[in-house]
Design a protein around this motif. Structure first.
Motif, mmCIF file in Angstrom:
data_model
loop_
_atom_site.group_PDB
_atom_site.id
_atom_site.type_symbol
_atom_site.label_atom_id
_atom_site.label_comp_id
_atom_site.label_asym_id
_atom_site.label_seq_id
_atom_site.Cartn_x
_atom_site.Cartn_y
_atom_site.Cartn_z
ATOM 1 N N VAL A 70 44.822 -24.526 92.585
ATOM 2 C CA VAL A 70 46.201 -24.193 92.936
ATOM 3 C C VAL A 70 46.201 -22.926 93.782
ATOM 4 O O VAL A 70 45.489 -21.969 93.482
ATOM 5 N N ILE A 71 47.001 -22.936 94.834
ATOM 6 C CA ILE A 71 47.168 -21.733 95.654
ATOM 7 C C ILE A 71 48.606 -21.260 95.487
ATOM 8 O O ILE A 71 49.551 -22.018 95.709
ATOM 9 N N GLN A 72 48.736 -19.995 95.057
ATOM 10 C CA GLN A 72 50.042 -19.390 94.834
ATOM 11 C C GLN A 72 50.123 -18.087 95.631
ATOM 12 O O GLN A 72 49.119 -17.592 96.134
ATOM 13 N N ASP A 73 51.314 -17.534 95.692
ATOM 14 C CA ASP A 73 51.515 -16.233 96.336
ATOM 15 C C ASP A 73 51.299 -15.125 95.314
ATOM 16 O O ASP A 73 51.804 -15.197 94.196
ATOM 17 N N CYS A 74 50.542 -14.089 95.718
ATOM 18 C CA CYS A 74 50.326 -12.919 94.870
ATOM 19 C C CYS A 74 51.674 -12.246 94.614
ATOM 20 O O CYS A 74 52.480 -12.081 95.538
ATOM 21 N N VAL A 75 51.930 -11.851 93.373
ATOM 22 C CA VAL A 75 53.206 -11.219 93.041
ATOM 23 C C VAL A 75 53.315 -9.803 93.587
ATOM 24 O O VAL A 75 54.409 -9.251 93.638
ATOM 25 N N VAL A 76 52.201 -9.227 94.022
ATOM 26 C CA VAL A 76 52.218 -7.864 94.563
ATOM 27 C C VAL A 76 52.213 -7.879 96.086
ATOM 28 O O VAL A 76 53.048 -7.248 96.729
ATOM 29 N N THR A 77 51.276 -8.637 96.682
ATOM 30 C CA THR A 77 51.081 -8.579 98.134
ATOM 31 C C THR A 77 51.614 -9.789 98.882
ATOM 32 O O THR A 77 51.691 -9.763 100.103
ATOM 33 N N LEU A 78 51.934 -10.865 98.180
ATOM 34 C CA LEU A 78 52.344 -12.151 98.741
ATOM 35 C C LEU A 78 51.213 -12.859 99.493
ATOM 36 O O LEU A 78 51.432 -13.863 100.153
ATOM 37 N N ASP A 79 49.982 -12.339 99.390
ATOM 38 C CA ASP A 79 48.819 -13.015 99.949
ATOM 39 C C ASP A 79 48.509 -14.234 99.082
ATOM 40 O O ASP A 79 48.817 -14.257 97.895
ATOM 41 N N PRO A 80 47.848 -15.237 99.666
ATOM 42 C CA PRO A 80 47.498 -16.411 98.856
ATOM 43 C C PRO A 80 46.449 -16.085 97.790
ATOM 44 O O PRO A 80 45.512 -15.334 98.046
ATOM 45 N N VAL A 81 46.653 -16.639 96.604
ATOM 46 C CA VAL A 81 45.733 -16.473 95.483
ATOM 47 C C VAL A 81 45.303 -17.873 95.054
ATOM 48 O O VAL A 81 46.138 -18.718 94.738
ATOM 49 N N THR A 82 43.993 -18.109 95.051
ATOM 50 C CA THR A 82 43.469 -19.414 94.653
ATOM 51 C C THR A 82 43.018 -19.334 93.197
ATOM 52 O O THR A 82 42.267 -18.447 92.818
ATOM 53 N N THR A 83 43.496 -20.284 92.393
ATOM 54 C CA THR A 83 43.151 -20.344 90.978
ATOM 55 C C THR A 83 42.526 -21.698 90.677
ATOM 56 O O THR A 83 43.091 -22.741 91.023
ATOM 57 N N SER A 134 49.164 -24.323 82.523
ATOM 58 C CA SER A 134 47.919 -23.617 82.849
ATOM 59 C C SER A 134 48.019 -22.715 84.076
ATOM 60 O O SER A 134 47.186 -21.841 84.267
ATOM 61 N N ILE A 135 49.010 -22.939 84.908
ATOM 62 C CA ILE A 135 49.149 -22.149 86.135
ATOM 63 C C ILE A 135 49.563 -20.723 85.778
ATOM 64 O O ILE A 135 50.485 -20.525 84.977
ATOM 65 N N PRO A 136 48.917 -19.718 86.356
ATOM 66 C CA PRO A 136 49.309 -18.333 86.064
ATOM 67 C C PRO A 136 50.769 -18.074 86.454
ATOM 68 O O PRO A 136 51.204 -18.444 87.542
ATOM 69 N N ALA A 137 51.497 -17.440 85.554
ATOM 70 C CA ALA A 137 52.902 -17.134 85.825
ATOM 71 C C ALA A 137 53.043 -16.032 86.871
ATOM 72 O O ALA A 137 53.984 -16.045 87.671
ATOM 73 N N TYR A 138 52.109 -15.077 86.879
ATOM 74 C CA TYR A 138 52.160 -13.958 87.812
ATOM 75 C C TYR A 138 50.796 -13.783 88.466
ATOM 76 O O TYR A 138 50.036 -12.896 88.101
ATOM 77 N N PRO A 139 50.481 -14.649 89.430
ATOM 78 C CA PRO A 139 49.156 -14.547 90.058
ATOM 79 C C PRO A 139 49.015 -13.243 90.830
ATOM 80 O O PRO A 139 49.965 -12.781 91.466
ATOM 81 N N ARG A 140 47.843 -12.647 90.720
ATOM 82 C CA ARG A 140 47.600 -11.367 91.382
ATOM 83 C C ARG A 140 46.252 -11.431 92.094
ATOM 84 O O ARG A 140 45.249 -11.803 91.501
ATOM 85 N N LYS A 141 46.254 -11.057 93.343
ATOM 86 C CA LYS A 141 45.030 -11.006 94.133
ATOM 87 C C LYS A 141 44.125 -9.913 93.566
ATOM 88 O O LYS A 141 44.614 -8.871 93.113
ATOM 89 N N GLY A 143 42.231 -6.748 93.033
ATOM 90 C CA GLY A 143 42.411 -5.414 93.595
ATOM 91 C C GLY A 143 43.851 -5.051 93.920
ATOM 92 O O GLY A 143 44.137 -3.909 94.275
ATOM 93 N N ALA A 144 44.776 -5.992 93.811
ATOM 94 C CA ALA A 144 46.186 -5.691 94.118
ATOM 95 C C ALA A 144 46.772 -4.870 92.979
ATOM 96 O O ALA A 144 46.692 -5.240 91.821
ATOM 97 N N GLU A 145 47.318 -3.739 93.320
ATOM 98 C CA GLU A 145 47.894 -2.825 92.329
ATOM 99 C C GLU A 145 49.354 -2.578 92.660
ATOM 100 O O GLU A 145 49.731 -2.471 93.821
ATOM 101 N N THR A 146 50.148 -2.463 91.629
ATOM 102 C CA THR A 146 51.528 -2.043 91.842
ATOM 103 C C THR A 146 51.546 -0.528 91.788
ATOM 104 O O THR A 146 50.847 0.091 91.000
ATOM 105 N N GLY A 147 52.308 0.075 92.651
ATOM 106 C CA GLY A 147 52.419 1.533 92.643
ATOM 107 C C GLY A 147 53.332 1.985 91.525
ATOM 108 O O GLY A 147 53.997 1.185 90.873
ATOM 109 N N LYS A 148 53.347 3.274 91.289
ATOM 110 C CA LYS A 148 54.256 3.808 90.276
ATOM 111 C C LYS A 148 55.626 3.981 90.901
ATOM 112 O O LYS A 148 55.769 4.568 91.965
#
Length: 186
Positions: A70-83, A134-141, A143-148
């Motif tokens: 499955v390819i989803q959008d990263c919740v932080v960067t919107l880059d594609p994330v493959t799971t 089984s699909i991740p609810a919040y896919p994250r690439k 190294g993608a970090e949310t800032g404070k």
């Protein structure tokens, strides 16, 4: 939109003394329809294979393996994330399934794979349900970090997580007292 694929099995028509093997591998248009129903951009691969196993005269059990990419959008960067998803799927369908008359029921932890016996069973719907869980609810690439995010009124210091800890003030007071005691000795 393409109609969702189906693989309907009428359980009463299956031999109840031997296992029935099945495989579902949708083509590209069917995977696109399934991806749309799951609200994911791309379902690159999907394979659902297993057996329908008779349990006595009327009850059935599915033992299968679900494999998907499955390819989803990263919740932080919107880059594609493959799971890659590889799951064992087990479901039991029983004729003696009692549904309570209340709106809410509590299932035992070890009994979340038992369902009432249907007349027909859509193997694609079983695969789709297992995949959705089984699909991740919040896919994250990686190294993608949310800032404070710090919010406060202009001119005031923002409260941090460290400030909110209940014993943070006591630790600072204790450290100050220890420093004063050392200064008094020296």
């Amino acid at each position: 939109m393409t109609d969702l694929p189906s693989q309907i099995v009428r359980l009463a028509d299956l031999p109840n003394r031997k296992r029935t093997h099945f495989t579902f591998e949708p083509d590209a248009p069917a995977r696109a329809a399934l991806a749309q129903s799951l609200d994911v951009p791309t379902l690159r691969k999907l394979r659902f294979t297993g057996e329908l196993i008779p349990l006595g005269k009327r009850d059935w059990r599915i033992e299968a393996t679900l494999g998907a990419t499955v390819i989803q959008d990263c919740v932080v960067t919107l880059d594609p994330v493959t799971t890659r998803i590889d799951e064992d799927v087990i479901r039991t369908y029983t004729a003696k399934f009692d549904l309570p008359d209340t709106d809410e029921i509590e299932m035992a932890e070890d009994d979340d794979t038992t369902d009432p016996l249907p007349e027909t069973l859509d193997l694609v719907a079983v695969a789709l349900e297992a995949l959705a869980l089984s699909i991740p609810a919040y896919p994250r690439k990686d190294g993608a970090e949310t800032g404070k995010a710090v919010f406060t009124e202009p001119g005031k210091a923002a409260m941090t997580d460290e400030d909110a800890r209940p014993f943070a003030g006591l630790a600072a007071l204790r450290a100050g007292l220890e420093n004063k005691a050392e200064d008094d000795k020296g």
